[in-house]
Design a protein around this motif. Structure first.
Motif, PDB file in Angstrom:
ATOM      1  N   ARG A 152       2.743  10.039  11.442  1.00 20.55           N
ATOM      2  CA  ARG A 152       2.076   8.779  11.741  1.00 20.55           C
ATOM      3  C   ARG A 152       0.964   8.548  10.729  1.00 20.55           C
ATOM      4  O   ARG A 152       0.355   9.497  10.220  1.00 20.55           O
ATOM      5  N   TRP A 153       0.730   7.276  10.425  1.00 22.83           N
ATOM      6  CA  TRP A 153      -0.395   6.869   9.594  1.00 22.83           C
ATOM      7  C   TRP A 153      -1.276   5.964  10.441  1.00 22.83           C
ATOM      8  O   TRP A 153      -0.782   4.988  11.042  1.00 22.83           O
ATOM      9  N   ASP A 154      -2.574   6.252  10.541  1.00 23.88           N
ATOM     10  CA  ASP A 154      -3.433   5.387  11.339  1.00 23.88           C
ATOM     11  C   ASP A 154      -3.682   4.085  10.576  1.00 23.88           C
ATOM     12  O   ASP A 154      -3.290   3.948   9.408  1.00 23.88           O
ATOM     13  N   PRO A 155      -4.322   3.095  11.212  1.00 22.87           N
ATOM     14  CA  PRO A 155      -4.519   1.800  10.548  1.00 22.87           C
ATOM     15  C   PRO A 155      -5.270   1.895   9.219  1.00 22.87           C
ATOM     16  O   PRO A 155      -5.150   1.002   8.374  1.00 22.87           O
ATOM     17  N   GLN A 156      -6.048   2.967   9.029  1.00 26.23           N
ATOM     18  CA  GLN A 156      -6.764   3.151   7.772  1.00 26.23           C
ATOM     19  C   GLN A 156      -5.924   3.890   6.725  1.00 26.23           C
ATOM     20  O   GLN A 156      -6.366   4.086   5.591  1.00 26.23           O
ATOM     21  N   ARG A 167       3.288  -3.156   3.705  1.00 25.00           N
ATOM     22  CA  ARG A 167       2.974  -4.432   3.094  1.00 25.00           C
ATOM     23  C   ARG A 167       2.155  -5.272   4.054  1.00 25.00           C
ATOM     24  O   ARG A 167       2.446  -5.354   5.226  1.00 25.00           O
ATOM     25  N   HIS A 168       1.139  -5.927   3.523  1.00 25.96           N
ATOM     26  CA  HIS A 168       0.277  -6.798   4.306  1.00 25.96           C
ATOM     27  C   HIS A 168       0.388  -8.218   3.773  1.00 25.96           C
ATOM     28  O   HIS A 168       0.465  -8.433   2.567  1.00 25.96           O
ATOM     29  N   THR A 175       0.838  -1.199   0.000  1.00 23.23           N
ATOM     30  CA  THR A 175       0.000   0.000   0.000  1.00 23.23           C
ATOM     31  C   THR A 175       0.871   1.246   0.000  1.00 23.23           C
ATOM     32  O   THR A 175       1.774   1.378   0.831  1.00 23.23           O
ATOM     33  N   ASP A 176       0.632   2.151  -0.927  1.00 23.26           N
ATOM     34  CA  ASP A 176       1.322   3.438  -0.952  1.00 23.26           C
ATOM     35  C   ASP A 176       0.699   4.319   0.127  1.00 23.26           C
ATOM     36  O   ASP A 176      -0.465   4.700   0.044  1.00 23.26           O
ATOM     37  N   LEU A 177       1.466   4.650   1.169  1.00 20.32           N
ATOM     38  CA  LEU A 177       0.938   5.457   2.267  1.00 20.32           C
ATOM     39  C   LEU A 177       0.932   6.948   1.955  1.00 20.32           C
ATOM     40  O   LEU A 177       0.288   7.723   2.658  1.00 20.32           O
ATOM     41  N   SER A 190       8.945   8.240   4.552  1.00 25.55           N
ATOM     42  CA  SER A 190       9.490   6.925   4.880  1.00 25.55           C
ATOM     43  C   SER A 190       8.757   6.386   6.093  1.00 25.55           C
ATOM     44  O   SER A 190       8.563   7.109   7.080  1.00 25.55           O
ATOM     45  N   ALA A 191       8.342   5.123   6.033  1.00 24.28           N
ATOM     46  CA  ALA A 191       7.725   4.451   7.176  1.00 24.28           C
ATOM     47  C   ALA A 191       8.807   3.645   7.878  1.00 24.28           C
ATOM     48  O   ALA A 191       9.501   2.842   7.250  1.00 24.28           O
ATOM     49  N   THR A 192       8.966   3.837   9.178  1.00 24.28           N
ATOM     50  CA  THR A 192      10.070   3.224   9.915  1.00 24.28           C
ATOM     51  C   THR A 192       9.615   2.248  10.990  1.00 24.28           C
ATOM     52  O   THR A 192      10.432   1.501  11.522  1.00 24.28           O
TER      53      THR A 192
END
Length: 229
Positions: A67-71, A217-218, A30-32, A42-44
């Motif tokens: 921060r990115w929430d779960p959605q 990635r999930h 998923t592109d955040l 960058s997601a760390t």
């Protein structure tokens, strides 16, 4: 070149890992995205609830903890007063985030509480500034501080009560930094016995130019993790 050594501070631990065969299903990426007007992100770190942390760059000299929430909704974390930039590096399952902020005196370790408030962690005795790189479920924090005299990196740990300690180095090591910590306060990291890179040399792990985007990635339902080669 010999492979890097790894160090554990605290009790010695023994573990046995069983690796299952990889499932044929592929992961989902998923592109955040980044902050509005941002150039790069960058997601760390990510916790078990899917809360993701990292940083987003709004200009050449402006990087902010994110921060990115779960959605997948993105938001910028509050920066400490007087800072000019920040980055989030890890998050625990309670939503406590750690990282660093940059100001006129350089980097300093910080913690964002689950309610979004930010706290300066402070350096341990003999240290100056630093970076918080990992957090356990009960708020042990590990990372590094800079020696107040030499400027070299020293592995550091912050206890849940906020007290900070410089962790001992192995004989012959010039520098060390902690990269992980568990709920017993056992920290792990990497020592360095060689001199630091010469001025102008590229140091792996720093932010580079470009248009990189954070991604998550999930695994598909029922998919087992693949063995890393």
């Amino acid at each position: 070149m010999r492979p890097p050594r790894h160090t554990a501070w605290g009790a010695l631990l023994a573990a046995t890992a069983v690796i299952a065969p990889a499932a044929p299903a592929s992961a989902v990426t998923t592109d955040l995205g980044t902050l509005p007007g941002g150039r790069q992100s960058s997601a760390t770190g990510v916790n078990s609830e899917g809360l993701t942390v990292g940083w987003a760059r709004l200009s050449a000299n402006a990087t902010y903890a994110t921060r990115w929430d779960p959605q997948g909704a993105i938001s910028r974390l509050t920066s400490p007063k007087g800072s000019t930039g920040s980055e989030a590096l890890a998050v625990d399952d309670a939503g406590v985030i750690v990282g660093d902020a940059t100001g006129s005196d350089g980097q300093e370790p910080v913690r964002w509480n689950a309610d979004g408030t930010v706290t300066r962690l402070g350096a341990p005795p003999g240290g100056k500034g630093g970076v918080a790189q990992a957090v356990s479920g009960n708020c042990f924090i590990a990372g590094l501080t800079y020696d107040a005299t030499s400027g070299l990196r020293r592995a550091a740990r912050w206890s849940p009560d906020g007290s900070a300690t410089v962790l001992p180095s192995l004989p012959g090591d010039r520098q060390a930094w902690a990269l992980g910590v568990n709920s017993s306060g056992v920290a792990v990291g990497v020592p360095q016995s060689r001199p630091p890179p010469a001025p102008g040399a590229v140091e792996p792990g720093r932010h580079g130019a470009g248009t990189a985007r954070a991604a998550r990635r999930h695994r598909r339902p029922g998919q087992r993790p693949q063995r890393q080669r």
